[in-house]
Design an enzyme around this catalytic site. Structure first.
Site, PDB file in Angstrom:
ATOM      1  N   GLU A 269      10.539   3.142 -12.356  1.00  0.00           N
ATOM      2  CA  GLU A 269       9.623   3.525 -11.265  1.00  0.00           C
ATOM      3  C   GLU A 269       9.024   4.852 -11.693  1.00  0.00           C
ATOM      4  OE1 GLU A 269       8.888   6.180  -8.478  1.00  0.00           O
ATOM      5  OE2 GLU A 269      10.755   5.513  -7.528  1.00  0.00           O
ATOM      6  N   CYS A 308       6.999  10.398  -5.386  1.00  0.00           N
ATOM      7  CA  CYS A 308       6.309   9.371  -6.164  1.00  0.00           C
ATOM      8  C   CYS A 308       5.434   8.508  -5.276  1.00  0.00           C
ATOM      9  CB  CYS A 308       7.320   8.505  -6.907  1.00  0.00           C
ATOM     10  SG  CYS A 308       8.548   7.738  -5.827  1.00  0.00           S
TER      11      CYS A 308
END
Length: 694
Positions: A269, A308
């Site tokens: 990720e 993120c």
């Protein structure tokens, strides 16, 4: 730091079920790193793995950790996650105090600490509700591979035989660990966690509490504090790496020979230029416009924009660019107080480190050079509230004011490729919905996007246009603005990840993320062999018909395959008519001979399916009080052959699946029920679900 021995506290590692720190006399500038208070620059500790035997860490997970976790079922592991969540809940005060040193405000700490604990609670619950009380997950129904049913095929999940290596980012030192630990632990796979150096001391503090709780078995969790550059050297196809961080580091790890050729499972990720799209209907004055601006400001200020999932590209109708910037400026100036999180009234803290501050400023400078215009904020050192309440600039603090950029060229390459991982977002204009979709897609794969509109057609066009470029899409409008968990908040029930630049992996997602830590295998064999492996009775496997009705057996004596077969009961036209009259179900197939006969599926008037189910229960039930406490539902019901007046039915009931509850005095039993007619044709099949005493 000098090249001489370091004399400050060292963040410990936890390996082979013992705390470990390097020999202090061996630490130098080259093999260790200092970590500092994000707000004051004060040195907090040193981090180093000098002398740590990584090969032994991996071996301990594969041996001791695998063996210990394998002694528990999914339900037993789920209860341990629940107990761990309850234990950590009581430690939040001290964790909040430590979290403040990372630059996190109380809200930031809540997202990280409470969010991580919430993940443990969620998996503790879902594991007991959605997984069997065993170590095998059956994936889908069996496939019949022979005419006589003696050869079947099926898919099962079993845990991978190695370690789950979790390499985490600096921005969520608690949640980042717990959101990966929970599904791995539930699957029965031991974890080796490698936190990022700047905030790893907070991760170590959480691990310390976990170990003190004495809830997890030996080898279930190990912690490497500091560099572990050779970690992948010791992994193979048995292991899984779950990485969160930059795309450049992910690509470097993915190119490791043990990933490329050795079969190490790798999921990542990474960088994500997430978008938020404002619908053309969401003009100033609408609830949607207000919700959109609130979301934008939240995403660039919570955790100082170090998420993120933060909004990086704000895509709005061209005519509304200035309105959005003005509204965001007003909200920032009214609500955002920049400073040390330990000071009263501060709502936005520092970046995690001075290195991070330099990286973010450099990224913004590059974007400005490429055509971005500074619409709000500054790259100069801001005035901030210190811990003592005074306001001034802080030389050693990693503070940065929120920044909004606008762009004349909405398709500038730098806008869609550079992520300033801090309190920074760009506001750009689109011409129409198709243009908005194209701009969102220029991010080359993102974790999340928001579509803010109250027009269902606009929502449909935008969502379907961008969905394949994103791992998650939030549809924001006046109906869910208050209840929404928000653009930047992954929830454990849904997948967290995204395609392309975002890494291509998935984390969380409820039981899906547990299955990431398991191998799906096709098994083939006879019904008896499949039953033995899965613990679920398969049609054609042995059945036991004895004098004791299976409803007379508690979970201590009931076995898979215990069965009862009833006598035939005839269905008359009077029965069908009475059922139609008392229930009000007078559908023509049950009341009109001529119309029913004209239907290609029916021979004339037929019995109601639910009449047959009711009679089926009457045929198999044992009426006296006993171990069976309640019937709580049916699954997989199919009506196959119609039953006309004059036909007869019988039922065969077989114990199919037994699931004791670990924390109750009862469990669930699923019974395979089959109705046959007088010609031995199958009339209906279904599973009866009951609660049975242990």
């Amino acid at each position: 730091m000098t090249s001489t021995a370091v004399r400050v506290q060292t963040v410990p590692s936890f390996i082979e079920d013992a705390w470990w720190t390097p020999d202090a006399t061996s630490l130098t500038e080259r093999n260790s790193a200092e970590v500092r208070d994000a707000s004051t620059g004060e040195t907090l500790a040193v981090v180093s793995t000098e002398g740590l035997d990584v090969a032994r860490v991996v071996d301990y997970a594969r041996t001791t950790g695998q063996q210990a976790l394998g002694e528990f079922t999914f339900h037993q592991r789920a209860l341990k996650l629940k107990a761990l969540a309850q234990f950590l809940n009581d430690q939040r005060t001290s964790l909040y105090e430590l979290s403040a040193r990372t630059g996190a405000t109380k809200i930031d700490s809540m997202v990280d600490i409470d969010g991580g604990i919430g993940v443990l609670f969620t998996f503790g619950s879902k594991g007991r509700r959605e997984l069997p009380n065993s170590n095998v997950v059956v994936d889908g129904p069996p496939e019949t591979l022979s005419k006589d049913g003696s050869f079947l095929g099926e898919h099962i999940y079993t845990r991978i035989p190695g370690a789950a290596v979790q390499i985490n980012a600096f921005n969520f030192p608690v949640w980042g660990m717990l959101e990966k630990l929970a599904p791995a632990f539930l699957a029965g796979v031991p974890t080796i966690v490698k936190p990022a150096t700047p905030t790893g001391y907070l991760t170590a503090a959480v691990v310390k509490f976990i170990i003190e709780s004495n809830i997890l078995p030996q080898g279930a969790l190990q912690l490497i504090s500091g560099s572990a550059r050779d970690l992948l050297d010791y992994l193979d196809y048995r292991d899984l790496v779950s990485f969160t961080g930059s795309a450049s580091t992910a690509n470097k790890l993915k190119s490791h020979d043990n990933v490329v050729h050795g079969g190490v499972r790798f999921t990542s990720e990474t960088d994500s230029l997430n978008a938020a799209i404002l619908g053309e209907d969401a003009v100033p004055g609408t609830p949607e416009f207000d919700a959109f601006v609130k979301s934008l400001v939240t995403e660039i200020t919570v955790k100082a924009g170090q998420k993120c999932t933060s909004i990086r590209r704000t895509i709005v109708p061209k005519a509304l660019v200035n309105d959005v910037v003005a509204a965001a400026r007003e909200r920032i100036e009214q609500r955002i107080v920049l400073g040390d999180p330990r000071a009263e009234g501060v709502t936005m803290g520092a970046l995690a480190s001075l290195d991070q501050l330099r990286d973010v400023r450099s990224a913004v400078e590059t974007m400005i050079a490429a055509g971005g215009e500074l619409a709000y904020g500054s790259l100069d050192a801001p005035r901030v509230t210190r811990a003592d309440g005074t306001v001034d600039t802080v030389a050693d603090g990693a503070f940065m004011s929120p920044v909004l950029l606008t762009w004349e060229n909405a398709e500038a390459i730098e806008l869609h490729t550079i992520e300033a991982f801090g309190p920074v977002a760009s506001v750009i204009g689109y011409d129409d919905a198709a243009h908005a979709v194209r701009l969102a897609a220029l991010g080359a794969g993102s974790l999340v996007a928001t579509v803010c509109t109250n027009d269902p057609e606009v929502a449909r066009e935008l969502v379907l246009g961008i969905a394949a470029h994103h791992g998650r899409v939030l549809m924001l409008n006046r109906e869910d603005a208050r209840s929404s968990t928000g653009h930047g908040s992954p929830v454990p029930h849904l997948v967290h990840g995204g395609p392309g630049r975002a890494g291509g992996g998935e984390e969380l997602g409820g039981i899906r993320s547990v299955l990431h830590h398991m191998q799906r295998t096709a098994i083939q064999g006879s019904p008896n062999m499949l039953t033995a492996v899965t613990g679920v009775w398969h049609t054609g496997a042995d059945q036991r018909f004895d004098d004791a009705h299976p409803f007379r057996k508690n979970l201590a004596t009931l076995q898979i395959g215990d069965a009862v077969r009833s006598d035939l009961r005839q269905v008359t036209l009077e029965d069908i008519t009475a059922f139609a009259s008392t229930t009000g179900d007078t559908f023509y197939a049950h009341t009109n001979e001529e119309a029913s006969a004209a239907n290609p599926f029916f021979p004339g008037i037929v019995a109601h399916g639910y009449l047959l189910l009711s009679w089926g229960a009457g045929l198999f039930v044992d009426p006296a009080p006993g171990p069976v406490l309640a019937n709580y539902g049916l699954e997989n019901l199919r009506f196959i052959t119609p039953v006309a007046a004059g036909d007869s039915i019988r039922v065969t009931l077989t114990a199919k699946r037994i699931t004791p509850r670990e924390d109750e005095e009862y469990g669930e039993v699923a019974w395979d029920a089959v109705l046959h007619n007088q010609n031995d044709e199958i009339v209906a099949t279904y599973d009866v679900l009951t609660l049975v005493e242990k």
